[in-house]
Design a protein around this motif. Structure first.
Motif, PDB file in Angstrom:
ATOM      1  N   CYS A 170      28.913  22.181   4.211  1.00 54.74           N
ATOM      2  CA  CYS A 170      27.616  21.510   4.165  1.00 54.74           C
ATOM      3  C   CYS A 170      27.530  20.555   5.349  1.00 54.74           C
ATOM      4  O   CYS A 170      27.699  19.356   5.208  1.00 54.74           O
ATOM      5  CB  CYS A 170      27.410  20.776   2.848  1.00 54.74           C
ATOM      6  SG  CYS A 170      25.712  20.159   2.703  1.00 54.74           S
TER       7      CYS A 170
ATOM      8  N   SER B 116      21.897  19.381   5.284  1.00 58.18           N
ATOM      9  CA  SER B 116      21.047  20.149   4.374  1.00 58.18           C
ATOM     10  C   SER B 116      19.744  19.394   4.158  1.00 58.18           C
ATOM     11  O   SER B 116      19.637  18.213   4.474  1.00 58.18           O
ATOM     12  CB  SER B 116      21.753  20.367   3.033  1.00 58.18           C
ATOM     13  OG  SER B 116      21.945  19.137   2.368  1.00 58.18           O
TER      14      SER B 116
ATOM     15  N   TRP C 172      17.312  24.215   2.794  1.00 61.96           N
ATOM     16  CA  TRP C 172      18.338  24.870   3.605  1.00 61.96           C
ATOM     17  C   TRP C 172      19.651  24.092   3.610  1.00 61.96           C
ATOM     18  O   TRP C 172      19.648  22.865   3.543  1.00 61.96           O
ATOM     19  CB  TRP C 172      17.852  25.028   5.056  1.00 61.96           C
ATOM     20  CG  TRP C 172      16.657  25.922   5.157  1.00 61.96           C
ATOM     21  CD1 TRP C 172      15.340  25.547   5.134  1.00 61.96           C
ATOM     22  CD2 TRP C 172      16.666  27.340   5.269  1.00 61.96           C
ATOM     23  NE1 TRP C 172      14.533  26.656   5.227  1.00 61.96           N
ATOM     24  CE2 TRP C 172      15.325  27.773   5.309  1.00 61.96           C
ATOM     25  CE3 TRP C 172      17.683  28.291   5.343  1.00 61.96           C
ATOM     26  CZ2 TRP C 172      14.962  29.116   5.424  1.00 61.96           C
ATOM     27  CZ3 TRP C 172      17.327  29.628   5.457  1.00 61.96           C
ATOM     28  CH2 TRP C 172      15.979  30.027   5.490  1.00 61.96           C
ATOM     29  N   ARG C 173      20.739  24.829   3.719  1.00 62.10           N
ATOM     30  CA  ARG C 173      22.075  24.250   3.897  1.00 62.10           C
ATOM     31  C   ARG C 173      22.692  24.905   5.121  1.00 62.10           C
ATOM     32  O   ARG C 173      22.528  26.105   5.350  1.00 62.10           O
ATOM     33  CB  ARG C 173      22.941  24.528   2.664  1.00 62.10           C
ATOM     34  CG  ARG C 173      24.383  24.043   2.788  1.00 62.10           C
ATOM     35  CD  ARG C 173      25.160  24.200   1.478  1.00 62.10           C
ATOM     36  NE  ARG C 173      25.243  25.558   1.000  1.00 62.10           N
ATOM     37  CZ  ARG C 173      26.199  26.429   1.331  1.00 62.10           C
ATOM     38  NH1 ARG C 173      27.158  26.075   2.167  1.00 62.10           N
ATOM     39  NH2 ARG C 173      26.202  27.653   0.837  1.00 62.10           N
ATOM     40  N   VAL C 174      23.402  24.111   5.909  1.00 57.35           N
ATOM     41  CA  VAL C 174      24.074  24.618   7.104  1.00 57.35           C
ATOM     42  C   VAL C 174      25.577  24.542   6.864  1.00 57.35           C
ATOM     43  O   VAL C 174      26.093  23.493   6.478  1.00 57.35           O
ATOM     44  CB  VAL C 174      23.704  23.784   8.346  1.00 57.35           C
ATOM     45  CG1 VAL C 174      24.429  24.306   9.579  1.00 57.35           C
ATOM     46  CG2 VAL C 174      22.191  23.789   8.550  1.00 57.35           C
TER      47      VAL C 174
ATOM     48  N   HIS D 220      29.554  25.751   8.513  1.00 58.58           N
ATOM     49  CA  HIS D 220      30.300  26.300   9.652  1.00 58.58           C
ATOM     50  C   HIS D 220      30.801  27.659   9.187  1.00 58.58           C
ATOM     51  O   HIS D 220      31.319  27.790   8.071  1.00 58.58           O
ATOM     52  CB  HIS D 220      31.478  25.394  10.030  1.00 58.58           C
ATOM     53  CG  HIS D 220      32.104  25.772  11.330  1.00 58.58           C
ATOM     54  ND1 HIS D 220      32.939  26.862  11.448  1.00 58.58           N
ATOM     55  CD2 HIS D 220      32.000  25.235  12.563  1.00 58.58           C
ATOM     56  CE1 HIS D 220      33.330  26.962  12.712  1.00 58.58           C
ATOM     57  NE2 HIS D 220      32.768  25.989  13.411  1.00 58.58           N
TER      58      HIS D 220
ATOM     59  N   LEU E 184      27.618  28.570  13.264  1.00 57.38           N
ATOM     60  CA  LEU E 184      26.948  28.029  12.086  1.00 57.38           C
ATOM     61  C   LEU E 184      26.239  29.118  11.305  1.00 57.38           C
ATOM     62  O   LEU E 184      25.863  30.152  11.855  1.00 57.38           O
ATOM     63  CB  LEU E 184      25.930  26.952  12.495  1.00 57.38           C
ATOM     64  CG  LEU E 184      26.489  25.749  13.240  1.00 57.38           C
ATOM     65  CD1 LEU E 184      25.358  24.786  13.615  1.00 57.38           C
ATOM     66  CD2 LEU E 184      27.560  25.045  12.431  1.00 57.38           C
TER      67      LEU E 184
ATOM     68  N   LEU F 270      23.005  29.267   8.546  1.00 52.83           N
ATOM     69  CA  LEU F 270      21.875  28.576   7.934  1.00 52.83           C
ATOM     70  C   LEU F 270      21.443  29.379   6.712  1.00 52.83           C
ATOM     71  O   LEU F 270      21.086  30.553   6.836  1.00 52.83           O
ATOM     72  CB  LEU F 270      20.742  28.470   8.968  1.00 52.83           C
ATOM     73  CG  LEU F 270      19.425  27.854   8.541  1.00 52.83           C
ATOM     74  CD1 LEU F 270      19.603  26.397   8.114  1.00 52.83           C
ATOM     75  CD2 LEU F 270      18.411  27.956   9.695  1.00 52.83           C
TER      76      LEU F 270
ATOM     77  N   TRP G  94      14.735  24.256  11.889  1.00 54.95           N
ATOM     78  CA  TRP G  94      16.198  24.207  11.759  1.00 54.95           C
ATOM     79  C   TRP G  94      16.866  24.996  12.881  1.00 54.95           C
ATOM     80  O   TRP G  94      17.841  24.546  13.475  1.00 54.95           O
ATOM     81  CB  TRP G  94      16.646  24.761  10.408  1.00 54.95           C
ATOM     82  CG  TRP G  94      16.782  23.765   9.310  1.00 54.95           C
ATOM     83  CD1 TRP G  94      16.089  23.747   8.123  1.00 54.95           C
ATOM     84  CD2 TRP G  94      17.667  22.645   9.244  1.00 54.95           C
ATOM     85  NE1 TRP G  94      16.494  22.687   7.353  1.00 54.95           N
ATOM     86  CE2 TRP G  94      17.462  21.998   8.023  1.00 54.95           C
ATOM     87  CE3 TRP G  94      18.611  22.120  10.131  1.00 54.95           C
ATOM     88  CZ2 TRP G  94      18.175  20.859   7.642  1.00 54.95           C
ATOM     89  CZ3 TRP G  94      19.323  20.984   9.756  1.00 54.95           C
ATOM     90  CH2 TRP G  94      19.098  20.367   8.528  1.00 54.95           C
ATOM     91  N   GLN G  95      16.374  26.201  13.145  1.00 60.78           N
ATOM     92  CA  GLN G  95      17.009  27.038  14.170  1.00 60.78           C
ATOM     93  C   GLN G  95      17.004  26.342  15.531  1.00 60.78           C
ATOM     94  O   GLN G  95      18.011  26.359  16.244  1.00 60.78           O
ATOM     95  CB  GLN G  95      16.322  28.405  14.240  1.00 60.78           C
ATOM     96  CG  GLN G  95      16.611  29.256  13.026  1.00 60.78           C
ATOM     97  CD  GLN G  95      15.847  30.558  13.015  1.00 60.78           C
ATOM     98  OE1 GLN G  95      14.853  30.742  13.714  1.00 60.78           O
ATOM     99  NE2 GLN G  95      16.300  31.491  12.207  1.00 60.78           N
TER     100      GLN G  95
ATOM    101  N   LEU H 277      19.335  23.072  15.361  1.00 57.69           N
ATOM    102  CA  LEU H 277      20.752  23.440  15.369  1.00 57.69           C
ATOM    103  C   LEU H 277      21.160  23.974  16.738  1.00 57.69           C
ATOM    104  O   LEU H 277      22.255  23.670  17.225  1.00 57.69           O
ATOM    105  CB  LEU H 277      21.041  24.462  14.270  1.00 57.69           C
ATOM    106  CG  LEU H 277      20.918  23.922  12.846  1.00 57.69           C
ATOM    107  CD1 LEU H 277      20.973  25.066  11.841  1.00 57.69           C
ATOM    108  CD2 LEU H 277      21.979  22.870  12.554  1.00 57.69           C
TER     109      LEU H 277
ATOM    110  N   HIS I 289      20.789  34.779   5.291  1.00 58.01           N
ATOM    111  CA  HIS I 289      21.491  33.743   6.055  1.00 58.01           C
ATOM    112  C   HIS I 289      21.360  34.072   7.530  1.00 58.01           C
ATOM    113  O   HIS I 289      21.316  35.233   7.913  1.00 58.01           O
ATOM    114  CB  HIS I 289      22.966  33.609   5.631  1.00 58.01           C
ATOM    115  CG  HIS I 289      23.763  34.857   5.789  1.00 58.01           C
ATOM    116  ND1 HIS I 289      23.715  35.902   4.884  1.00 58.01           N
ATOM    117  CD2 HIS I 289      24.643  35.227   6.746  1.00 58.01           C
ATOM    118  CE1 HIS I 289      24.525  36.865   5.284  1.00 58.01           C
ATOM    119  NE2 HIS I 289      25.104  36.491   6.415  1.00 58.01           N
TER     120      HIS I 289
END
Length: 178
Positions: A23, A26, A30-32, A34, A44, A46, A69-70, A73, A101
């Motif tokens: 995590c 987030s 959405w949660r990111v 690794h 990563l 997503l 987000w994209q 990140l 994802h």
């Protein structure tokens, strides 16, 4: 497939216990994480926080946050890793991983030509000694959190249970009433 068979949903069910690498940041949609089994620091993933198996099934709110987000990140990865670009890829076809994802992968300048484009997925098939160890993925998560911190906000916290909620759609807005 049921959500019980879904790796992403299994992780989401234990959200409060997730290590930093699972995590990175987030928001409510959405949660990111690794990427695990990756031989590239900063790989990563997503993931929507609810079970969804096709992009067309995202809600309007999830879809609105997705692009933001994209980009955020990708910018964070460039700032942290120095990558020349990022790859953004979505298939969700592997057994147990049908949950939508997006792989957000830093493409480094020195990446060999055979590992560029779709060849980058070879970095998910490397032997264990070549993979990013958990402690390094956790350090990368902390570094990315600090880089993603909205201006004027305090430090992001180490655990998802008390992490500062980060809404990338609202982060750049000036009007708090938005």
């Amino acid at each position: 497939m049921t959500t019980a068979d879904c790796y992403a949903c299994g992780q989401e069910a234990r959200f409060a216990e997730l290590p930093p690498r699972e995590c990175v940041v987030s928001d409510r949609h959405w949660r990111v994480a690794h990427g695990f089994n990756a031989a590239l620091p900063g790989w990563l993933v997503l993931l929507p926080r609810r079970h969804v198996t096709a992009v067309h099934d995202l809600t309007d709110a999830e879809a609105a946050a997705l692009g933001v987000w994209q980009v955020k990140l990708s910018r964070a990865l460039r700032g942290v890793t120095g990558c020349v670009k990022t790859y953004v890829v979505q298939f969700a076809e592997a057994e147990g991983f049908a949950h939508v994802h997006f792989h957000i992968v830093p493409r480094m300048a020195d990446l060999p030509p055979e590992q560029r484009g779709p060849g980058v997925f070879e970095l998910l098939r490397r032997p264990e000694p070549e993979r990013v160890p958990a402690d390094q993925a956790d350090r990368m998560a902390h570094t990315l959190r600090a880089h993603l911190r909205p201006s004027g906000q305090g430090a992001l916290r180490a655990g998802p249970a008390d992490a500062l909620p980060y809404d990338p759609v609202r982060a750049d807005r000036r009007d708090p009433a938005d």
